[in-house]
Write an enzyme that holds these catalytic residues in place. Structure first.
Site, PDB file in Angstrom:
ATOM      1  N   TYR A 145       0.647  -1.329   0.001  1.00 24.68           N
ATOM      2  CA  TYR A 145      -0.116  -0.069   0.003  1.00 24.68           C
ATOM      3  C   TYR A 145       0.974   1.186   0.148  1.00 24.68           C
ATOM      4  O   TYR A 145       0.482   2.311  -0.189  1.00 24.68           O
ATOM      5  CB  TYR A 145      -1.049   0.164   1.270  1.00 24.68           C
ATOM      6  CG  TYR A 145      -1.959  -1.150   1.327  1.00 24.68           C
ATOM      7  CD1 TYR A 145      -2.230  -1.984   0.093  1.00 24.68           C
ATOM      8  CD2 TYR A 145      -2.962  -1.314   2.341  1.00 24.68           C
ATOM      9  CE1 TYR A 145      -2.973  -3.054  -0.069  1.00 24.68           C
ATOM     10  CE2 TYR A 145      -3.749  -2.235   2.379  1.00 24.68           C
ATOM     11  CZ  TYR A 145      -3.871  -3.119   1.132  1.00 24.68           C
ATOM     12  OH  TYR A 145      -5.012  -3.986   1.333  1.00 24.68           O
ATOM     13  N   LYS A 196       3.500 -15.422   2.898  1.00 29.26           N
ATOM     14  CA  LYS A 196       3.539 -16.148   1.497  1.00 29.26           C
ATOM     15  C   LYS A 196       4.917 -16.310   1.023  1.00 29.26           C
ATOM     16  O   LYS A 196       5.460 -15.844   0.052  1.00 29.26           O
ATOM     17  CB  LYS A 196       2.631 -15.221   0.711  1.00 29.26           C
ATOM     18  CG  LYS A 196       2.337 -15.820  -0.772  1.00 29.26           C
ATOM     19  CD  LYS A 196       1.212 -16.985  -0.464  1.00 29.26           C
ATOM     20  CE  LYS A 196       1.026 -17.627  -1.810  1.00 29.26           C
ATOM     21  NZ  LYS A 196       0.345 -18.832  -1.715  1.00 29.26           N
ATOM     22  N   ASP A 221      -2.553 -18.255   2.691  1.00 26.52           N
ATOM     23  CA  ASP A 221      -3.793 -19.017   1.995  1.00 26.52           C
ATOM     24  C   ASP A 221      -4.484 -20.119   3.143  1.00 26.52           C
ATOM     25  O   ASP A 221      -5.791 -20.095   3.107  1.00 26.52           O
ATOM     26  CB  ASP A 221      -3.528 -19.642   0.765  1.00 26.52           C
ATOM     27  CG  ASP A 221      -2.206 -20.128   0.475  1.00 26.52           C
ATOM     28  OD1 ASP A 221      -1.394 -20.016   1.755  1.00 26.52           O
ATOM     29  OD2 ASP A 221      -1.902 -20.429  -0.485  1.00 26.52           O
ATOM     30  N   ASP A 231      -4.957  -6.672   6.165  1.00 30.21           N
ATOM     31  CA  ASP A 231      -6.423  -6.117   5.742  1.00 30.21           C
ATOM     32  C   ASP A 231      -7.674  -6.993   5.263  1.00 30.21           C
ATOM     33  O   ASP A 231      -8.574  -6.919   5.807  1.00 30.21           O
ATOM     34  CB  ASP A 231      -6.039  -5.191   4.419  1.00 30.21           C
ATOM     35  CG  ASP A 231      -7.215  -4.098   4.140  1.00 30.21           C
ATOM     36  OD1 ASP A 231      -8.296  -4.068   4.804  1.00 30.21           O
ATOM     37  OD2 ASP A 231      -6.899  -3.443   3.117  1.00 30.21           O
ATOM     38  N   ASP A 285     -10.708  -8.642   7.747  1.00 24.26           N
ATOM     39  CA  ASP A 285     -12.398  -8.473   7.294  1.00 24.26           C
ATOM     40  C   ASP A 285     -12.830  -9.769   7.560  1.00 24.26           C
ATOM     41  O   ASP A 285     -14.115  -9.872   7.929  1.00 24.26           O
ATOM     42  CB  ASP A 285     -12.433  -7.812   5.951  1.00 24.26           C
ATOM     43  CG  ASP A 285     -12.495  -6.378   5.789  1.00 24.26           C
ATOM     44  OD1 ASP A 285     -11.988  -5.783   6.777  1.00 24.26           O
ATOM     45  OD2 ASP A 285     -13.060  -5.706   4.596  1.00 24.26           O
TER      46      ASP A 285
END
Ligand code: NAD
Length: 357
Positions: free
Chosen positions: A142, A191, A223, A247, A251
């Site tokens: 970001y 990852k 994942d 992020d 959620d």
């Protein structure tokens, strides 16, 4: 104690939910003889409308000078086509970055009164959901450079993800320290089978874990983590991860607990001033209708009292007041179920405030 709090109500439901949080904080201040001085500043879409920029310098300056910042939410369809560097969300990224708020803590905890609101099977929910996602907030993709250029007659877009050791180490420390105050388990999510950033992340986390022998440490691929959060969320205590993974996972975690409207968050750096906000957005579909759930914002206020001002008892009072109103069966539309009493945003705030006496 006297504290100056900058309030960014923002857009959509922001003004409604922040007003209720201020009501509850004011009542808490009265009870404990504190003085909370609230200063409202504009940021986000409303600032674009008024000043042509998502974050006027005067708003940023007030945030930097305050003891802490309370935010509602920013953004909405009205500002979707604004130039990318002036979009409402840019205001938040800049405030986080200028205030050095690298650690975002998002608790995912199920309220027993709302356990039926979870989309997960009862057998999974009954094992308990109570974990915290510690998300790195001012690094990673970001904050890397973003570019869209033409190559061979077609658009080509790239976003750079980058991390350095010190950025990983400081968020790692926050995670281990948080775990020490909880059930002493940290899972670092990456990852590393694909990304260099993740391989560095994992190396630094392993090294750091040696300084915390009392905390159980393990790694998990992102994942797999996304699957495990819905399969068996009871296994988690503290999850630490980079900005974008955090992020998305937070959620997902909010959904398994029932309503996105219930979850607070804190963003802190190395000092005590921070930014506190609910994890949801500006919910333009219900803005101005007195339908929003203000509890996530009210609990964000409670987090501010605890983490920025060291007011443990005051914070606990607010949490208890929320529990009492839920026990009495009052619900906003998003968490409504059979046999409960549906109320609006304003009444929810007032009922919670009334329990602080
Ligand atoms: P959203 O979180 O605003 O809404 C998703 C759904 O949840 C909607 O149906 C909404 O009505 C509901 N909802 C959210 N908060 C609620 C609450 N407190 N009470 C009851 N229902 C609630 O997500 P979105 O629709 O994807 O985004 C809307 C806007 O918010 C976008 O412009 C987005 O960029 C912005 N946004 C801002 C922030 C922030 O300010 N931190 C975070 C996320 C999204």
């Amino acid at each position: 104690m006297k504290k100056s709090i900058v309030v960014i109500k923002g857009d959509g439901i922001g003004p409604e939910i922040v007003t209720e949080a201020m009501k509850v904080m004011d009542r808490t201040a009265q009870k404990y003889n504190h003085e909370f001085q609230f200063t409202e500043v504009d940021a986000g879409g409303c600032a674009i409308d008024k000043y042509g920029e998502c974050l006027p310098e005067s708003s940023l300056k007030k945030c930097l000078e305050a003891d802490s910042v309370l935010l509602g939410a920013v953004g909405g369809p009205k500002w979707e086509n604004v130039e990318k560097n002036n979009r409402p969300e840019r205001a938040l990224l800049r405030i986080r970055s200028e205030m050095g708020l690298y650690a975002n803590l998002r608790p995912a905890k199920i309220f027993p009164q709302l356990s039926h609101s979870s989309p997960l099977k009862d057998t999974i929910v009954q094992k308990g959901i109570d974990f915290v996602i510690v998300r790195e907030l001012i690094g990673g993709i970001y904050f890397g450079s973003h570019e869209t250029i033409q190559i061979n007659g077609e658009d080509h877009a790239s976003d750079i993800m980058a991390y350095s050791e010190h950025e990983i180490e400081r968020i790692g420390r926050t995670a281990f320290e948080t775990a020490r105050k909880r059930r002493k388990r940290v899972i670092s999510v990456d990852k590393s089978n694909v990304l260099d950033c993740s391989r560095l992340w994992k190396k630094v986390m392993h090294r750091l874990s040696e300084n915390y022998p009392d905390v159980e440490y393990s790694d998990m691929l992102v994942d797999n983590c996304a699957m495990q959060i819905v399969k068996d969320p009871s296994q988690f205590d503290v999850i630490v991860t980079e900005n974008m993974f955090g992020d998305i996972l937070s959620d997902e975690a909010s959904m398994v607990t029932g309503s996105i409207g219930m979850i607070p968050s804190s963003s802190l750096g190395s000092g005590t001033n921070g930014m506190y906000e609910p994890i949801h957005g500006s919910a333009p579909d219900i803005a101005g209708m007195d339908l929003a759930n203000p509890i996530g914002t009210i609990l964000s206020g409670a987090m501010m009292l605890k983490y920025s001002f060291g007011m443990e008892q005051e914070s606990q009072d607010i949490e208890n007041a929320v529990q009492k109103v839920l026990d009495e069966g009052y619900r906003t539309g998003d968490i409504m179920s059979e046999g409960c009493i549906k109320i609006g945003c304003c009444e929810m705030g007032s009922r919670i405030a009334d329990h602080i006496k």
